[in-house]
Design a protein around this motif. Structure first.
Motif, short mmCIF file in Angstrom:
data_model
loop_
_atom_site.label_atom_id
_atom_site.label_comp_id
_atom_site.label_asym_id
_atom_site.label_seq_id
_atom_site.Cartn_x
_atom_site.Cartn_y
_atom_site.Cartn_z
N ALA A 85 0.83 -1.20 0.00
CA ALA A 85 0.00 0.00 0.00
C ALA A 85 0.86 1.25 0.00
CB ALA A 85 -0.93 -0.01 1.21
N ARG A 86 1.92 1.26 0.79
CA ARG A 86 2.81 2.43 0.84
C ARG A 86 3.53 2.62 -0.48
NH1 ARG A 86 5.24 3.19 6.97
NH2 ARG A 86 3.23 2.90 8.04
N LEU A 87 3.89 1.53 -1.11
CA LEU A 87 4.54 1.61 -2.41
C LEU A 87 3.61 2.26 -3.43
CD1 LEU A 87 7.21 0.79 -3.81
CD2 LEU A 87 6.07 -1.35 -4.48
N ARG A 88 2.34 1.87 -3.42
CA ARG A 88 1.36 2.44 -4.36
C ARG A 88 1.16 3.93 -4.11
NH1 ARG A 88 -3.72 -1.87 -4.40
NH2 ARG A 88 -2.50 -3.77 -4.80
N LEU A 89 1.21 4.33 -2.83
CA LEU A 89 0.95 5.73 -2.48
C LEU A 89 2.22 6.58 -2.44
CD1 LEU A 89 -1.63 5.06 0.39
CD2 LEU A 89 -2.14 5.96 -1.89
N GLY A 90 3.36 5.97 -2.66
CA GLY A 90 4.62 6.71 -2.62
C GLY A 90 5.02 7.15 -1.23
N LEU A 91 4.75 6.31 -0.23
CA LEU A 91 5.04 6.65 1.16
C LEU A 91 6.24 5.87 1.68
CD1 LEU A 91 1.35 6.58 2.49
CD2 LEU A 91 2.72 8.60 1.94
N ALA A 92 6.96 6.48 2.62
CA ALA A 92 8.15 5.84 3.19
C ALA A 92 7.77 4.60 3.97
CB ALA A 92 8.89 6.83 4.09
N GLN A 93 8.57 3.57 3.84
CA GLN A 93 8.28 2.30 4.51
C GLN A 93 8.52 2.37 6.01
OE1 GLN A 93 6.89 -0.36 3.15
NE2 GLN A 93 6.90 0.36 1.04
N ASP A 94 9.44 3.21 6.46
CA ASP A 94 9.84 3.21 7.88
C ASP A 94 9.08 4.22 8.73
OD1 ASP A 94 11.71 1.24 7.38
OD2 ASP A 94 13.32 2.67 6.97
N ASP A 95 8.27 5.08 8.13
CA ASP A 95 7.53 6.06 8.92
C ASP A 95 6.42 5.39 9.73
OD1 ASP A 95 9.01 8.23 8.11
OD2 ASP A 95 7.62 8.84 6.53
N VAL A 96 6.06 6.00 10.86
CA VAL A 96 4.89 5.58 11.63
C VAL A 96 3.76 6.53 11.22
CG1 VAL A 96 3.90 5.23 13.91
CG2 VAL A 96 6.33 4.77 13.52
N LEU A 97 2.79 6.00 10.51
CA LEU A 97 1.75 6.82 9.88
C LEU A 97 0.46 6.81 10.69
CD1 LEU A 97 2.24 5.86 6.12
CD2 LEU A 97 3.08 7.89 7.32
#
Length: 279
Positions: A85-97
């Motif tokens: 999901a993060r890859l699709r949205l262009g979000l960092a893998q290590d962040d706490v969202l």
């Protein structure tokens, strides 16, 4: 039968309002109580907290029927892999969202949320804002973000309609659903009982209405005192310091709560209540 979403028939809840609004609330409560005794056979409330308050505010005896039928979860849906999901949205893998989801309304305390975001210690904490600009303009929201100087901590700003596919991706990508309601909130816990349950996500919520009770009884996450940015910042940092396994166990508890309150189960419960009231 009548569905009552908000337990707001108390005069003291409107102590900061003008006299006209207070007078209206007193008049509304009187008329509603009379109708309950003559034309309404029972009340459907969203939670146990609402049922207790309604019984007290409307001076209803224990014999008057109040059925709790909360929002249901759609367990036919499920999250996709968080990393995907993060890859699709262009979000960092290590962040706490942290995901703030739903209509942007005045009963959600965004100033406290942004102030807390400015005060967190963890550099991994980021906020996702997803919802319709119902009671805010984009300019107002941007002004609050800039006043708190947290623009760099906003990972997602989606202030338009989100399709079911997008909702699934946003929830799958996040670690925590955050519900920053203000002190006077008396309505339901829709995003908790629906989306957090559907997508098995932990919850951080202000301790208002039924949310504090739900989180404590079912072990769904953490609560903080409404309107307290320092306490919220501490709670966000505590979430960030936890292992993903613990956060996801709270999310699974949300999913389990949703299984109890599926739409099918809620429909059957209400139908039985309605048919019984006609007997």
């Amino acid at each position: 039968l009548m569905q009552v979403n908000a337990a707001n028939f108390s005069y003291k809840d409107y102590r900061s309002a003008n006299r006209l609004k207070k007078a209206y609330k007193a008049f509304q409560t009187t008329i509603f109580r009379r109708a309950l005794n003559t034309r309404i056979a029972g009340i459907n409330a969203l939670g146990e907290w609402h049922a207790r308050r309604l019984r007290q505010q409307l001076q209803l005896g224990q014999e008057y029927p109040i059925l709790v039928v909360p929002d249901g979860a759609d367990l036919s849906d499920a999250p996709i892999d968080r990393g995907e999901a993060r890859l699709r949205l262009g979000l960092a893998q290590d962040d706490v969202l942290f995901l703030a989801f739903g209509n942007f309304r005045r009963d959600k305390d965004y100033p406290t949320l942004f102030s807390a975001l400015a005060g967190v210690k963890s550099t991994r904490i980021k906020l996702m804002l997803v919802g319709h600009l119902a009671e805010y303009s984009q300019e107002e929201l941007d002004g609050l973000i800039d006043a708190a100087d947290v623009r760099q901590k906003i990972a997602v700003m989606h202030t338009q309609f989100a399709s079911p596919q997008q909702v699934r991706e946003f929830f799958s990508a996040c670690d925590v659903l955050i519900l920053p309601y203000g002190r006077l909130y008396t309505d339901g816990s829709g995003p908790l009982r629906k989306e957090a349950a559907t997508y098995a996500r932990a919850v951080l919520a202000s301790d208002v209405a039924e949310m504090g009770d739900l989180l404590r009884v079912h072990n769904l996450g953490k609560v903080y005192p409404a309107g307290d940015p320092a306490a919220l910042a501490v709670a966000m940092d505590e979430f960030a310091s936890l292992s993903p396994t613990i956060r996801d166990s709270w999310g699974q508890n949300c999913r389990n709560l949703g299984a109890i309150n599926s739409w099918t189960a809620m429909a059957e419960k209400f139908s039985a209540f309605f048919n019984g009231s006609k007997a």
